[in-house]
Each structure stands twice: as structure tokens, then as C-alpha cells.
Design an enzyme around this catalytic site. Structure first.
Site, PDB file in Angstrom:
ATOM      1  CD  GLN A 392       7.996   3.842  47.440  1.00  0.00           C
ATOM      2  OE1 GLN A 392       8.219   2.922  46.674  1.00  0.00           O
ATOM      3  NE2 GLN A 392       6.949   3.879  48.221  1.00  0.00           N
ATOM      4  CG  ASP A 394      10.650   0.179  48.025  1.00  0.00           C
ATOM      5  OD1 ASP A 394      10.443  -0.236  49.182  1.00  0.00           O
ATOM      6  OD2 ASP A 394       9.832   0.059  47.098  1.00  0.00           O
ATOM      7  CG  HIS A 396      10.521  -5.156  48.257  1.00  0.00           C
ATOM      8  ND1 HIS A 396      10.795  -4.233  47.279  1.00  0.00           N
ATOM      9  CD2 HIS A 396       9.335  -4.793  48.802  1.00  0.00           C
ATOM     10  CE1 HIS A 396       9.800  -3.368  47.219  1.00  0.00           C
ATOM     11  NE2 HIS A 396       8.907  -3.670  48.128  1.00  0.00           N
ATOM     12  CE  LYS A 480       0.605  -0.106  59.127  1.00  0.00           C
ATOM     13  NZ  LYS A 480       0.396   1.098  58.382  1.00  0.00           N
TER      14      LYS A 480
END
Ligand SMILES: [Zn+2]
Ligand SMILES: [Zn+2]
Length: 657
Positions: A392, A394, A396, A480
Site C-alpha cells: 500500500q 499508505d 496516516h 470517508k
């Protein structure tokens, strides 16, 4: 007298806000006819007070009415569902005594599940069914709705001997049962349907497969027939062309031809092996996003591929993935258990917790190209789009509640930059919010949710995005935003999700010290513009047909010596190019130059540099552009600046705020 007159009228509000009076019992079709004959010809169904109805159904109360045509999603699905009835009619005419399960519309087309009993049926029989459907469509039979008592419905299907419909009837309450008839076919159905079969002008039955009744593998396997229909022959032709093109662009086929990735039974199912060219492509994508992320204030982190079981018990992932996933890894120490990482988030929460955090250092944006492992049944695996191990892109973001909107805007900018740079121009976004009727389903306090939902809506408005908002689609842990991209073949892919999370900060007891010197819980935002490298490369391959923008191309050039006499000079040019990070190689094969050019064209290599005697003496190359031909002779310095310029041109110059 006057009272009776006014009772006979209904007020109809149209989408433009205009209100018209019609006689009670008017239908959507008749309303269309009062506007224009052309519109009436195209009306497939009508949305009455938000509910999709037959265009021919009588409206007896004041209502808002939207007329649905082929251009509306609900118009299309009504058309395809009605086509399933037409297919059933044709099948029953050809195979008397067969029984029917369900026949819904799907994203493109429809299917019907059929129990053929003792009769044989296979894909070779589809033509015959298509022909019968065409014949029945030409009869322009109306779809007639009839509301009947449950007792009568049961009696009808008992007599017919269709146990599937009888089972479906068991779940229905008396008073809510409707039958639809067209021609000689009667079906139990809630509706709605199009006015008549004559609107179906082009038919293609596409596939036959097995399907368990009610999706239960302990029950009987029925035959599922898939088809697609259109109101115009031209649209079917276009659809078939796209289907043909999709086959050519299948990423599994292109991946093999362009030598990007492979699978090996021995390594294991669903575990892709990236070959050198695929690795080059993937690294270019990774570096591209890494550079953009650095500009956007992200910091890179690296975490291991496994984590202690306790980590995932804390995060809740053990509960979610534990049973149906890869089993724990044990060490010689009996009390130790590890899991393959199903998600990067828990690791990043622990990075956040490595020291106390102050409000001043938020937002903290931690990014990782993190590889995760999830068990997928072997039947579900598909090329690079469904794999068991994937990476991913990714990140955060840990931020204060008042920073959510600004962070969303920044992530939107990043996602748009990615899309634009890769030629995805056609997309919409979906905002998924709470179900306002069932707020107790969601974790996190009401006020925080309201603020986050408002922040997402405002961020998308301020960025001028084309959005649809869906209530009740949020995850239990936060609202989301999803990006839905249309590729060159008009297929929709979900790419780029931005997700607010109130759950993990709570489970990991994340906190920061606020300006008030008190402890507060940060908001966590998960985001991945590509989603996963594997799936993104698959989509990109099918979108571009393997013709990548120059900056991304794993082989940007190939040097073609006219004969091996000039091989040494070709190597020299190659070395200069690779010193500047351009990627390519020399074709040293003992082939005629014409053949080398043809092969390079077939392999979609953007630039060919041809070198022969003239070039070797003058220190130049003759450039050929893929698909275009000769563009002139360049010396080595000119060649380097030419390539830099071409690469810059191929990268979108979208500012990253
Ligand atoms: Zn139906
Ligand atoms: Zn995450």
C-alpha cells in the site's frame, strides 16, 4: 362540484422546480408525452417521490417526478432488469417446464438463474435464446403490473411447480406482492420495468456460469445466464468493441508481454514476482509519489512485515482478520505469536506513541510503502488486482480536530496531482456519511462526527470536486471520501480513499497535550492515492494499454545499431543516458535494422536512437518516436536535453499546495 374537480387533480413537481397540474392517475409516460414526444419515446421509468416506478404506473397523489431515460443509472438498471424478464420469456418458450431463481440487473447488463431440470443447456445455445429474445422484443409486449393477494401468488407458482419462486414468496408479506406479465410470461417481481419490450433493440448474451441457489453451496446449483441489451444497435457495437479492447488490454496479458511481472505455482498463488522492467516501473511510481509527499509534509517510516498478535488484538484487526486469514506464526518460544501484517496502521500508531506529542507538532504525517498480507480464497485471486501480498502507498495523518478540513484539502490536492500526472481525467468522488437515523452504530462522539463530516463536505466544495453524498455508507469508525475513476474503456475503478478514524486513536490511547495543557485525542486519517501498487499497476496497464507516459516508462529508449560494427558507439551513448537516470538499453541482436525498429514499435518503446556510420563519426543519433517516425539527428548534449524536456512534458505541472 368544484371540490370533486380539484380532487381529480394532482400537483406534479418536476426536477427544474416547476409545478404542473395533471389529472389524477396520470403516469410518468403521459407526463413525458405532455412535454415532448421525443422524451416520451425515451422514457424507461419514473422516479416518484424518490422511488423508481414503472413509467406507466398511475400517480394518484401530489408528487415530485423525475423521468428516467437511458442516461440515468436507474433508467439503465430498469432496462436491464426488464431484459432479464425478456430472456426468461424466451427461455420458457424454448425450454418448457424450466424454473427460475432471481434475475437482477448488474453493473453492465443482467442475469437470470435458471434450473433447466433434465434439459441440457450450454454456451452454444445462447444464440438460439438471443434470436428468440429479438423475436419477442419486436412484438412490443407491454410489461403489465398486477397487485395480487399472497394466496393467489402461491397458488400460481404451486401450479407451475416453481419451488424457487415459492421460497421467495415465503419472505414476502401479504399486500406487498406484485406480478408482472409480458407476452406469455408472468413473474413474481417488485418491479419496476420499462413500458414495453419493443424498447430493447440490441441483445447480446455474454456468458453462462453456475450459481448456487441463494449463494449457498449446500443448495442446488443453477445455471446463470448473463446478457446485456441496448436501446440502439450502435451502442451494442460500441460495447462489443470496448469488450474486445479490454481483452487486448488485460493486464495479465500485457504484464507477460511487456515482462513486468509473473506468478509461479512454486512461490504460491496470489504472490506476484516483479521482473526487472516491472520493478523499474513500480519504483518510478514510488519515487514519484515519495517526492510529492515530501513536498506535502509527509515523513517516511518503515515497519516490519509481521507484528505480535497482541498488536492486532489491540487494533481490532485480529478479531477482523484472525480467523479467516493467514494463521499465526509461532517461534520456539511457546508464548510468542506473530501475524503477517494485514494493515500498517497499528504499527504507525505505535510510532506516534514513541514520545509525548504536543499540539504544536500536529499534523504528523507518517508515510510508508508498506507490504501487507491478506488471505484471499484461490478462486478470488485475479492477476494483480486480487493478490495475497500487496504494497500500500499508505500514510496516516494524526491531527487536531480543527485541522481535519485543511488536511483533507491537502490530500485531495495530492490525489488530483497523481490522477492528472497519470492521465486519469474522468472521475467523481463519493462522500460516505453516517446514517442519521442510526447514530448509535458509530464509534466516536456526535460532535466530532458532525465536525468531520462538515469538514469533508467543505473541503470537496472548496476544491470544486464533483461529488455524490451517500448516507449510511461511512465505516463504523469514521466518514470517508472515495475517488471513482473511469478508465479509457469507461470502466469505473475505486482509487484513492481518504478515511477519518476515531477508533484506532481510542484503542491505542493516542493523545497530545493541547494549548490548554490538557490531554486530547488526535484524529487519525488513513489515505492511499494508489490504493496498492499491485492493483494500481494493473489499472494503469489496462488504462494505457501498456503505453505509459514517458517519465514512467520502464524502457524509455532503445538504441539500435545498424550493425554490430556500431555496437561500441551504441554502448557509449547508452552509458551517458543512464548516468542521467534515463532508462533503456541497446539492441545488440544480429537482426536487420527494419526488424529491430518493428520490435521496438511492438514493445511500445517511446524512443528509438538509431546509430550507424554517419552517427558514429559525427557523434550523433537519429531519433525515431514510437508511432510517429523520424524526428531528426541530435548530438549527445542535445539528446540529453531533449530527453529531459520530453520527460518534463510528460509530467503534469499541477501545483501541489
Ligand atoms: Zn422484474
Ligand atoms: Zn490505515
Amino acid at each position: 362540484m368544484n371540490v370533486t374537480m380539484s380532487e381529480q387533480k394532482v400537483k406534479i413537481t418536476l426536477p427544474d422546480g416547476s409545478v404542473k397540474e395533471y389529472k389524477k392517475g396520470i403516469s410518468g409516460y403521459e407526463i413525458a408525452l405532455s412535454i415532448s414526444e421525443g422524451l416520451a419515446r425515451n422514457v424507461l421509468a419514473a422516479k416518484i417521490n424518490g422511488e423508481v416506478w414503472d413509467a406507466t404506473r398511475a400517480i394518484n397523489k401530489d408528487a415530485t417526478v423525475q423521468l428516467l431515460t437511458w442516461n440515468d443509472v436507474e433508467g439503465k438498471s430498469t432496462f436491464w432488469h426488464s431484459s432479464a424478464h425478456l430472456m426468461a420469456e424466451a427461455l420458457e418458450a424454448l425450454y418448457p417446464g424450466i424454473k427460475f431463481g432471481i434475475g437482477p440487473p448488474v453493473e453492465t447488463g443482467f442475469y437470470y438463474d435458471v434450473d433447466f431440470g433434465d434439459q441440457e443447456f450450454d454456451a452454444a445455445d445462447l444464440d438460439k435464446v438471443e434470436e428468440k429474445m429479438n423475436e419477442l422484443a419486436r412484438q412490443k409486449n407491454e410489461y403489465l403490473r398486477e397487485e395480487i393477494p399472497k394466496k393467489e401468488a402461491v397458488a400460481f407458482f404451486k401450479e407451475k411447480g416453481d419451488e424457487y419462486k415459492l421460497e421467495l414468496l415465503e419472505d414476502l408479506e401479504d399486500g406487498s406482492i406484485s406480478f408482472y406479465k409480458q407476452g406469455n410470461f408472468t413473474d413474481l417481481c417488485r418491479g419496476p420495468h420499462i413500458p414495453n419490450t419493443g424498447l430493447i433493440k440490441a441483445i447480446k448474451l455474454t456468458n453462462v456460469a453456475g450459481a448456487y441457489w441463494r449463494g449457498d453451496e449446500n443448495r442446488k446449483q443453477l445455471t446463470r445466464l448473463y446478457g446485456v441489451t441496448f436501446p440502439k444497435k450502435k451502442e451494442l457495437d460500441e460495447y462489443l468493441e470496448l469488450l474486445e479492447e479490454a481483452k487486448k488490454r488485460d493486464h495479465r496479458k500485457l504484464g507477460r508481454e511487456l515482462e513486468l511481472f509473473a506468478f509461479s505455482e512454486k512461490v504460491g498463488q496470489g504472490l506476484p514476482l516483479w521482473l526487472p522492467k516491472g520493478t523499474e516501473l513500480r519504483e518510478k511510481l514510488t519515487n514519484f509519489l515519495k517526492r510529492a509527499q515530501v513536498k506535502a509534509g509527509y515523513e517516511g517510516v518503515i515497519t516490519p512485515h509481521i507484528g505480535s498478535k497482541n498488536l492486532y488484538v489491540t487494533s481490532g484487526h485480529y478479531e477482523k482478520y484472525g480467523e479467516d486469514s493467514f494463521r499465526p506464526i509461532h517461534t520456539p518460544n511457546q508464548n510468542e505469536e506473530f501475524l503477517l501484517k494485514p494493515m500498517n496502521c497499528p504499527h504507525h500508531c505505535e510510532i506516534y506513541k514513541t514520545r509525548p506529542r504536543s499540539y504544536k507538532e500536529l499534523p504528523l504525517r507518517l508515510a510508508e510503502f508498506g507490504t501487507v498480507y491478506r488471505y484471499e480464497q484461490s478462486g478470488e485471486l485475479h492477476g494483480l488486482t486480487r493478490v495475497r501480498g500487496f504494497t500500500q502507498d499508505d500514510a496516516h495523518i494524526f491531527c487536531r480536530p480543527d485541522q481535519v478540513k485543511e488536511e483533507f484539502k491537502k490530500v485531495i490536492d495530492l490525489v488530483l496531482y497523481v490522477f492528472k500526472s497519470l492521465g486519469f481525467d474522468d472521475f467523481i468522488t463519493q462522500i460516505s456519511l453516517r446514517d442519521p437515523e442510526n447514530k448509535e452504530k458509530y464509534i466516536g462522539d456526535d460532535d466530532a462526527w458532525n465536525k468531520a463530516e462538515k469538514a469533508i463536505i467543505e473541503a470537496t466544495e472548496e476544491k470544486g470536486l464533483n461529488t455524490v453524498t451517500v448516507l449510511g455508507e461511512a465505516a463504523f469508525y469514521g466518514p470517508k471520501l472515495d475517488f471513482m475513476v473511469k478508465d479509457a474503456l469507461k470502466r469505473s475503478w475505486q482509487l484513492g480513499t481518504i478515511q477519518v478514524d476515531y477508533n484506532l486513536p481510542k484503542r491505542f490511547e493516542l493523545e497530545y497535550i493541547g494549548a490548554d495543557n490538557q490531554k486530547h485525542q488526535p484524529v487519525m486519517i488513513h489515505r492511499a492515492p494508489f490504493g496498492s501498487m499491485e492493483r494500481f499497476v494493473a489499472i494503469l496497464l489496462e488504462h494505457t494499454g501498456g503505453k505509459f507516459p514517458l517519465w514512467l516508462s520502464p524502457v524509455q529508449y532503445i538504441i539500435l545499431p545498424i550493425s554490430e560494427k556500431y555496437g561500441e558507439y551504441a554502448n557509449e551513448v547508452n552509458q551517458q543516458l543512464s548516468l542521467k537516470d534515463f532508462t533503456g538499453h541497446v539492441d545488440h541482436r544480429d537482426e536487420k535494422i527494419g526488424r529491430k525498429i518493428r520490435d521496438a514499435e511492438l514493445n511500445k518503446i517511446p524512443y528509438m536512437f538509431i546509430v550507424g556510420e554517419k552517427e558514429a563519426i559525427s557523434g550523433t543519433v537519429a531519433i525515431r518516436k514510437q508511432g510517429e517516425g523520424d524526428i531528426g539527428s541530435y548530438n549527445k548534449e542535445e539528446l540529453l536535453s531533449f530527453m529531459s524536456m520530453e520527460i518534463d512534458k510528460s509530467l503534469a505541472s499541477v501545483p501541489l499546495s
